[in-house]
Motif scaffolding. Structure first.
Motif, PDB file in Angstrom:
ATOM      1  N   ASP A 103      37.155  41.810  42.819  1.00 45.41           N
ATOM      2  CA  ASP A 103      37.905  41.098  41.774  1.00 45.41           C
ATOM      3  C   ASP A 103      39.286  41.696  41.533  1.00 45.41           C
ATOM      4  O   ASP A 103      39.778  41.741  40.392  1.00 45.41           O
ATOM      5  CB  ASP A 103      37.106  41.074  40.465  1.00 45.41           C
ATOM      6  CG  ASP A 103      35.744  40.405  40.619  1.00 45.41           C
ATOM      7  OD1 ASP A 103      35.669  39.380  41.327  1.00 45.41           O
ATOM      8  OD2 ASP A 103      34.765  40.910  40.057  1.00 45.41           O
ATOM      9  N   PHE A 104      39.930  42.131  42.609  1.00 46.84           N
ATOM     10  CA  PHE A 104      41.253  42.737  42.488  1.00 46.84           C
ATOM     11  C   PHE A 104      42.347  41.679  42.374  1.00 46.84           C
ATOM     12  O   PHE A 104      43.413  41.926  41.816  1.00 46.84           O
ATOM     13  CB  PHE A 104      41.517  43.633  43.702  1.00 46.84           C
ATOM     14  CG  PHE A 104      42.854  44.315  43.695  1.00 46.84           C
ATOM     15  CD1 PHE A 104      43.077  45.418  42.896  1.00 46.84           C
ATOM     16  CD2 PHE A 104      43.893  43.867  44.506  1.00 46.84           C
ATOM     17  CE1 PHE A 104      44.312  46.062  42.883  1.00 46.84           C
ATOM     18  CE2 PHE A 104      45.121  44.503  44.508  1.00 46.84           C
ATOM     19  CZ  PHE A 104      45.332  45.606  43.691  1.00 46.84           C
ATOM     20  N   GLY A 105      42.114  40.486  42.892  1.00 45.87           N
ATOM     21  CA  GLY A 105      43.141  39.466  42.961  1.00 45.87           C
ATOM     22  C   GLY A 105      43.609  38.983  41.599  1.00 45.87           C
ATOM     23  O   GLY A 105      42.843  38.929  40.641  1.00 45.87           O
ATOM     24  N   ALA A 106      44.889  38.639  41.528  1.00 48.41           N
ATOM     25  CA  ALA A 106      45.481  38.074  40.317  1.00 48.41           C
ATOM     26  C   ALA A 106      46.670  37.218  40.734  1.00 48.41           C
ATOM     27  O   ALA A 106      47.543  37.677  41.475  1.00 48.41           O
ATOM     28  CB  ALA A 106      45.921  39.174  39.352  1.00 48.41           C
ATOM     29  N   ASP A 107      46.697  35.983  40.292  1.00 47.56           N
ATOM     30  CA  ASP A 107      47.815  35.103  40.633  1.00 47.56           C
ATOM     31  C   ASP A 107      49.113  35.636  40.046  1.00 47.56           C
ATOM     32  O   ASP A 107      49.135  36.235  38.959  1.00 47.56           O
ATOM     33  CB  ASP A 107      47.547  33.688  40.124  1.00 47.56           C
ATOM     34  CG  ASP A 107      46.422  33.001  40.892  1.00 47.56           C
ATOM     35  OD1 ASP A 107      46.305  33.253  42.109  1.00 47.56           O
ATOM     36  OD2 ASP A 107      45.669  32.227  40.282  1.00 47.56           O
ATOM     37  N   GLU A 108      50.201  35.418  40.777  1.00 49.29           N
ATOM     38  CA  GLU A 108      51.516  35.899  40.381  1.00 49.29           C
ATOM     39  C   GLU A 108      52.431  34.694  40.142  1.00 49.29           C
ATOM     40  O   GLU A 108      52.784  33.976  41.088  1.00 49.29           O
ATOM     41  CB  GLU A 108      52.094  36.804  41.471  1.00 49.29           C
ATOM     42  CG  GLU A 108      53.547  37.190  41.305  1.00 49.29           C
ATOM     43  CD  GLU A 108      53.841  37.770  39.936  1.00 49.29           C
ATOM     44  OE1 GLU A 108      54.772  37.276  39.281  1.00 49.29           O
ATOM     45  OE2 GLU A 108      53.140  38.709  39.498  1.00 49.29           O
ATOM     46  N   PRO A 109      52.839  34.444  38.896  1.00 42.72           N
ATOM     47  CA  PRO A 109      53.633  33.249  38.605  1.00 42.72           C
ATOM     48  C   PRO A 109      54.991  33.216  39.295  1.00 42.72           C
ATOM     49  O   PRO A 109      55.537  32.134  39.537  1.00 42.72           O
ATOM     50  CB  PRO A 109      53.787  33.283  37.079  1.00 42.72           C
ATOM     51  CG  PRO A 109      53.475  34.687  36.673  1.00 42.72           C
ATOM     52  CD  PRO A 109      52.495  35.195  37.668  1.00 42.72           C
ATOM     53  N   GLU A 110      55.539  34.371  39.639  1.00 37.26           N
ATOM     54  CA  GLU A 110      56.847  34.389  40.296  1.00 37.26           C
ATOM     55  C   GLU A 110      56.757  34.234  41.816  1.00 37.26           C
ATOM     56  O   GLU A 110      57.775  34.072  42.482  1.00 37.26           O
ATOM     57  CB  GLU A 110      57.579  35.695  39.967  1.00 37.26           C
ATOM     58  CG  GLU A 110      58.081  35.788  38.538  1.00 37.26           C
ATOM     59  CD  GLU A 110      59.033  36.954  38.355  1.00 37.26           C
ATOM     60  OE1 GLU A 110      59.968  37.103  39.172  1.00 37.26           O
ATOM     61  OE2 GLU A 110      58.814  37.744  37.419  1.00 37.26           O
ATOM     62  N   GLU A 196      40.142  36.033  48.063  1.00 32.88           N
ATOM     63  CA  GLU A 196      38.898  35.997  47.294  1.00 32.88           C
ATOM     64  C   GLU A 196      38.439  34.568  47.035  1.00 32.88           C
ATOM     65  O   GLU A 196      37.230  34.279  47.057  1.00 32.88           O
ATOM     66  CB  GLU A 196      39.084  36.741  45.969  1.00 32.88           C
ATOM     67  CG  GLU A 196      39.224  38.251  46.132  1.00 32.88           C
ATOM     68  CD  GLU A 196      39.556  38.961  44.835  1.00 32.88           C
ATOM     69  OE1 GLU A 196      39.378  40.194  44.793  1.00 32.88           O
ATOM     70  OE2 GLU A 196      39.993  38.290  43.872  1.00 32.88           O
ATOM     71  N   ARG A 197      39.377  33.664  46.801  1.00 28.73           N
ATOM     72  CA  ARG A 197      38.995  32.265  46.555  1.00 28.73           C
ATOM     73  C   ARG A 197      38.318  31.648  47.765  1.00 28.73           C
ATOM     74  O   ARG A 197      37.515  30.717  47.632  1.00 28.73           O
ATOM     75  CB  ARG A 197      40.217  31.448  46.141  1.00 28.73           C
ATOM     76  CG  ARG A 197      40.571  31.577  44.668  1.00 28.73           C
ATOM     77  CD  ARG A 197      41.558  30.513  44.231  1.00 28.73           C
ATOM     78  NE  ARG A 197      42.889  30.773  44.747  1.00 28.73           N
ATOM     79  CZ  ARG A 197      43.811  31.486  44.093  1.00 28.73           C
ATOM     80  NH1 ARG A 197      43.531  32.010  42.910  1.00 28.73           N
ATOM     81  NH2 ARG A 197      45.003  31.659  44.619  1.00 28.73           N
ATOM     82  N   ARG A 198      38.631  32.149  48.936  1.00 28.56           N
ATOM     83  CA  ARG A 198      37.987  31.641  50.164  1.00 28.56           C
ATOM     84  C   ARG A 198      36.666  32.346  50.436  1.00 28.56           C
ATOM     85  O   ARG A 198      36.020  32.085  51.450  1.00 28.56           O
ATOM     86  CB  ARG A 198      38.936  31.802  51.356  1.00 28.56           C
ATOM     87  CG  ARG A 198      40.234  31.011  51.225  1.00 28.56           C
ATOM     88  CD  ARG A 198      40.954  30.881  52.550  1.00 28.56           C
ATOM     89  NE  ARG A 198      41.313  32.166  53.106  1.00 28.56           N
ATOM     90  CZ  ARG A 198      42.484  32.772  52.898  1.00 28.56           C
ATOM     91  NH1 ARG A 198      43.403  32.208  52.118  1.00 28.56           N
ATOM     92  NH2 ARG A 198      42.760  33.928  53.446  1.00 28.56           N
ATOM     93  N   GLY A 199      36.297  33.299  49.580  1.00 34.57           N
ATOM     94  CA  GLY A 199      35.034  34.002  49.746  1.00 34.57           C
ATOM     95  C   GLY A 199      35.095  35.172  50.703  1.00 34.57           C
ATOM     96  O   GLY A 199      34.051  35.690  51.117  1.00 34.57           O
TER      97      GLY A 199
END
Length: 236
Positions: A103-110, A196-199
């Protein structure tokens, strides 16, 4: 946490991660692979990597030499491997492989998605920062994200090797004039979020002597899964 060279680090990696180039070129990247016998190589304008099976035979080496062709320098990524006379070693360096924490991923708005039209600017950033091999068609291997300021590409990161269940983070770099702002970490998290979204699970490599990068990844919760060597060589 395991450190480079420790028994825990050596035993942690699944089989595919111990030979990632061959696993990628035999699996998700098979369509782009150039093949002769069991030897596999990326096209020269995609990546410099040569993939050989875990148990390399004399025939594999001969096939690889014919596949690569005279005058081309390629790289193997695996533990120290005796090189036969059909190849001439150039140089070698240590490599450390890290696995991203859960769960390291985080979307980046920029972050913006980079495409073929961005490649000249990406190549310019790579030439300035030297994050590792990135060529005119490397972008075909996976998704790449960047951060721009005033229209200029100042940081990027993306995906390179794809293995069953794993995707490598690569080409992580920041313009020297914009370092110290956490841009690379933000982009790594954004790339990992897509993986991560792709599993799949994210992993990456850094040079064994790059203590700054090693400390950074450890501070982010990455764990050492394997260590190996990059050997540059060309057909004799």
């Amino acid at each position: 946490m395991a450190t480079p060279g420790s028994p825990a680090a050596e035993g942690a990696a699944p089989a595919a991660l111990r030979n990632p180039v061959y696993a990628a070129l035999s699996g998700p990247h098979a369509a782009i692979a150039q093949v002769r016998g069991r030897a596999r190589v990326y096209p020269s304008d995609v990546a410099p990597f040569l993939g050989l099976p875990d148990a390399v035979t004399e025939q594999d080496w001969h096939d690889a030499a014919k596949l690569v062709g005279a005058g081309r320098l390629v790289a193997t990524m695996r533990p120290d491997l005796p090189v036969p006379d059909v190849f001439e070693p150039d140089r070698q360096f240590d490599l450390v492989q890290f696995l991203a924490p859960a769960d390291f991923g985080a979307d980046e708005p920029e972050a913006v998605v980079l495409g073929p039209d961005d490649v000249p600017e990406m190549l310019g950033l790579v030439a300035l920062t030297d994050p590792g091999p990135f060529r005119a068609r490397t972008i075909e291997l996976g998704s790449y994200l960047g951060i721009r300021q005033g229209g200029e590409l100042i940081a990027m990161a993306g995906e390179r090797f794809r293995l069953p269940g794993f995707v490598e983070i690569s080409a992580v770099c920041t313009h020297p004039g914009h370092r110290g702002r956490g841009l690379a970490t933000r982009l790594i998290r954004a790339v990992v979020a897509g993986i991560e979204r792709r599993g799949d699970q994210a992993f990456l490599h850094t040079g064994g002597s790059n203590l700054t990068a090693i400390r950074l990844y450890e501070s982010l919760g990455f764990s050492v899964s394997h260590q190996s060597k990059v050997t540059l060589l060309q057909p004799a």
